[in-house]
Design an enzyme around this catalytic site. Structure first.
Site, short mmCIF file in Angstrom:
data_model
loop_
_atom_site.label_atom_id
_atom_site.label_comp_id
_atom_site.label_asym_id
_atom_site.label_seq_id
_atom_site.Cartn_x
_atom_site.Cartn_y
_atom_site.Cartn_z
N CYS A 168 0.79 -1.13 -0.06
CA CYS A 168 -0.07 -0.03 -0.07
C CYS A 168 0.90 1.08 -0.07
O CYS A 168 0.27 2.28 0.14
CB CYS A 168 -0.82 -0.13 1.30
SG CYS A 168 -1.84 -1.49 1.46
N CYS A 205 -1.96 9.06 6.60
CA CYS A 205 -0.63 8.82 7.15
C CYS A 205 -0.54 9.42 8.57
O CYS A 205 0.23 8.73 9.36
CB CYS A 205 0.23 9.78 6.36
SG CYS A 205 0.36 9.37 4.73
#
Ligand SMILES: Cc1ncc(COP(=O)(O)O)c(C=O)c1O
Ligand SMILES: Cc1ncc(COP(=O)(O)O)c(C=O)c1O
Lengths: 126, 383, 383, 126
Positions: free
Chosen positions: D35, D105
């Site tokens: 990913c 993130c």
């Protein structure tokens, strides 16, 4: 739309033989104002069957006016027999071609001519 | 002398717009790229978006850039219908071909069409619309101002009617001609979707936008990358968009009194023609048409020959809409207004722009009468 | 120093193209208008058409202008399918999103898809295509060169195969990346439809074209006026079209030896990276990729951070295609080639343009190794 | 894509606390290279339960690197209890915001921190 040839423009700018003829020997009336085109073609024919004069009145686009003007020019001085051979193609070619969407104007001019000659014959035979 | 009176077909690009575009062309990055070349190009697009949003009175997220008015109209109508099962759609009888023909095609695909008539001034008959509205109406598209006559449609007035009877219906308006010539903002209008095109407001051809009210769903017509929130994929026409943004900023109605100026030129034009040419009909109610548009039928002459003769004198006008020039069908707009079909053949649209001067109108008023006279002398329809 | 190595995303507009467009912008008439303003604009459009036709090796009537490569691809595929009842369609696994996603949507609409795989160099497996072809195949779309790897596809070779087994199939190729970087002409290729985009050949963004072989039928996707033979309604993007025409003229392959120059820069780039950075993989066979494109996987680092660090040094490169920048999915192209998914995360595309210099490549070769080193030091995947 | 804030760019350009800690008191390992993101967070905790040192190793985009750097900065000097309250929101805000597509993130950074603290607790209790 394709453009008009310079010959078309010339005849549109300065159409020849506009008007009617008093006591004509033949008249051709074609077209329909709803569709945007009407042509009236008047001819004067002498005893030798020569078209001495030709005039037109037209309601229509630039091409309609130019083809009307051109067809009168072409047939003036021709015998009726010769004039009968004048096709829409002849008119369109003499004008240096017509845009595709305007070819029907030359067809109209041919029809007006045929009708005027027909009318002339009818009048003569009565 | 050159006199351009065909601003409803397209407008001269404003010098400020050219400068903006020349600058944008040098910032050549792809707005989707991560690096600084891309970021700078993205800034241009987003600045244009906020200029256009300000001019329309909406927020930036409500603007989707397209390749022009035609695409905006198609995206609005076809894209909105992709999100509903309902099959009844309504439009007016006087739409631009971009809407008119889209409805024709949808009709062929099985949608049920209601086409609302207009009165003799070209204005939508609101009562007829009211009767056509249904609970299962999927979409209503009525233009804000007509391109051929300039007739202003009662969009603001019909929105509440539609909301009441057809609460699920999406409301679209084609504002391509109204933008910059009519004082409106999308929030007041209350519509869901609104189309504009740059080249009608002194911007470049090939750039347009669709306003999509927040919450209204429109699905893309073409597939590709994620541009324009995936509603309109394809690398953005950065320079064109920059031009549209600048043009929108310059066009914000009433700015610099352009509308007032055009109104007085329009009045002079109508008066002058009435004075100098008989047997005419002014199509549309001058009080309820765009400030720049005059449509006049000159009886017994045919429109194209008028255009050509005026063109020889340096004057540019048109019959109906530019995209049907050279077509043989008479205008569906004038027909819907009940204008006599022969008179419709002799209808001329004079459309002014922000650069039109009084002098130019006077020149037209000098040149036009002899042209009409000449053609009428040739016309078998004249007595 | 600024080094732009992202020419597959978009290219700088050539100064000659800017001049052409600036000139075109002043001729502001609507090409559909009958008067002289319109006629002059029409000339610009038709001159561009003949320039593009010359560059592609076809006749003018075979060119339809669009708003870009994405629209050309969609118009080709969706527009051709509107003229057939057949429902089997074929494409490759490595198409640009404009084709890839169009096929996805068609699949959802009930079309039967065959997606042909590629080998480890990203080249279509012709045998697989042969097995997929059927008598009732409606359309085959295989790109001429890939945007991410530059891999050149055997389009010329597969055309006869398709004609034999699927004589009724329409053959489309997306030549957006190949045009100007590969020497081809449409007649030799033998395809029916071919897409190009101006902004990949130093022209403007938002202008493209579709070649439609004489006799092949494509139906419009949006409705409107009669522009572009009613295949693509909407007022023409005159300046953009003029820019596309000029760019096409300038781009005719091999002109000025641009391709040769790029080939040698490409060789230097590959050698230089191989020499200075270990643990890399060059994706695609350099002998069979576009002269300007190099795609390299840098193991154990992630692509976006490489782009950002190079960007800080003035160097513009990209991961996959620009339209997926910022997306989280790894490239479907590298995946189809069997590139290890982690390595794919560290893949960078270097794409040169006609203005790229040797100096710029040397600068890249200086700046790149420390960037990779730094990121690898941060990487938990490194030993 | 939206742009990165200047704070993100600062931490990306010059990330703080890159590296590992020898004999750490806790390690958090999150993400998946397929990913595109992996974060490893190392913490050194003293007897007063204060995080004396924090280090990271990250494979990921600019935002992943910046959030890693920022989270180490935030927790250094904090007690474990306080550090536990640090959310992805805290990190994102400290960075002057993150583009929407990059918010994950900051979530990753939060997760790495949680895992490191969990790991610290587990080690302590054995
Ligand atoms: C009312 C209206 N709608 C739509 C359009 C189409 O816009 P475009 O020419 O940008 O495609 C026009 C102009 O041509 C128009 O006048
Ligand atoms: C192979 C390919 N096809 C299509 C496109 C789309 O073209 P455009 O950006 O003009 O919409 C691109 C570039 O983005 C491309 O590289």
């Amino acid at each position: 739309m394709e453009e008009y040839s310079s010959k078309v423009m010339e005849h549109f700018r300065d159409p020849r033989n506009v008007g009617t003829i008093e006591n004509p020997d033949g008249v051709g009336h074609v077209g329909n104002p709803v569709c945007g085109d009407i042509m009236e073609l008047y001819i004067k024919v002498n005893e030798k069957e020569i078209i001495e004069d030709a005039r037109f009145k037209t309601f229509g686009c630039g091409a309609a006016i130019a083809t009307s003007s051109m067809v009168t020019e072409i047939i003036k001085g021709k015998s009726v027999k010769e004039a009968e051979k004048v096709s829409n193609q002849t008119v369109a070619e003499a004008l240096g071609g017509l845009p595709k969407v305007k070819m029907h104007c030359s067809v109209l001019a041919e029809e007006a001519l045929r009708k005027a000659i027909e009318d002339y014959r009818k009048r003569k035979n009565t | 002398m050159k006199v351009y009176l065909d601003n409803n077909a397209t407008t001269p690009v404003a010098p400020e717009v050219m400068d903006e575009m020349a600058g944008a062309m040098k910032i050549f990055g792809n707005p989707s790229s991560l690096h600084q070349f891309g970021v700078r190009a993205r800034h241009i697009v987003e600045e244009a978006r906020s200029r256009l949003a300000a001019a329309l009175g909406c927020s930036e997220e409500e603007i989707i850039f397209t390749s022009g008015g035609t695409e905006s109209d198609n995206l609005a109508i076809r894209g909105a219908l992709k999100n509903t099962e309902k099959r009844h759609i309504i439009t007016s009888a006087v739409e631009h071909h971009a809407v008119h023909n889209t409805f024709n095609e949808l009709g062929k695909q099985g949608y049920e069409l209601s086409r609302i008539g207009v009165d003799s001034n070209g204005v939508l008959v609101a009562g007829e619309l009211e009767r056509a509205l249904r609970e299962d109406t999927a979409l209503v598209s009525v233009m804000l101002a007509n391109n051929e006559t300039g007739a202003v449609q009662p969009v603001r007035e019909i929105v509440p009617l539609i909301r009441e009877t057809s609460p699920g219906a999406v409301i679209h308006t084609d504002a391509v001609q109204a933008f910059g010539k009519l004082d409106f903002n999308v929030k007041d209008l209350g519509v869901d979707l609104l189309s504009v095109s740059a080249h009608k407001i002194n911007g470049p051809k090939g750039a347009g936008a669709l306003y999509i009210r927040k919450g209204v769903k429109v699905k893309h017509l073409v597939s590709g990358g994620h541009h324009e929130r995936n509603i309109r994929p394809g690398t953005e026409n950065v320079a064109g968009i920059a031009g549209l943004g600048k043009a929108a900023e310059l066009a914000v109605p009433l700015k610099a009194g352009v509308i007032e100026k055009m109104k007085s030129l329009k009045q002079r034009l109508i008066e002058g023609v009435r004075e100098k040419v008989d047997n005419i009909r002014v199509n549309g109610d001058p009080e309820n048409t765009l400030c720049n548009t005059v449509n006049i039928s000159f009886n017994n002459v045919e429109g194209e020959s008028v255009i050509m003769m005026l063109d020889m004198e340096g004057i540019a006008v048109s019959t109906g809409s530019a995209c049907t020039s050279g077509s043989l069908e008479p205008s569906h707009v004038l027909k819907a207004m009940g204008v006599d079909p022969v008179a419709a053949q002799g209808s001329i649209r004079f459309s002014m722009g922000k650069y039109t001067t009084e002098e130019e109108i006077e020149y037209l008023l000098e040149q036009l009468p002899p042209v009409i006279l000449r053609l009428r002398k040739m016309s078998p329809l004249e007595g």
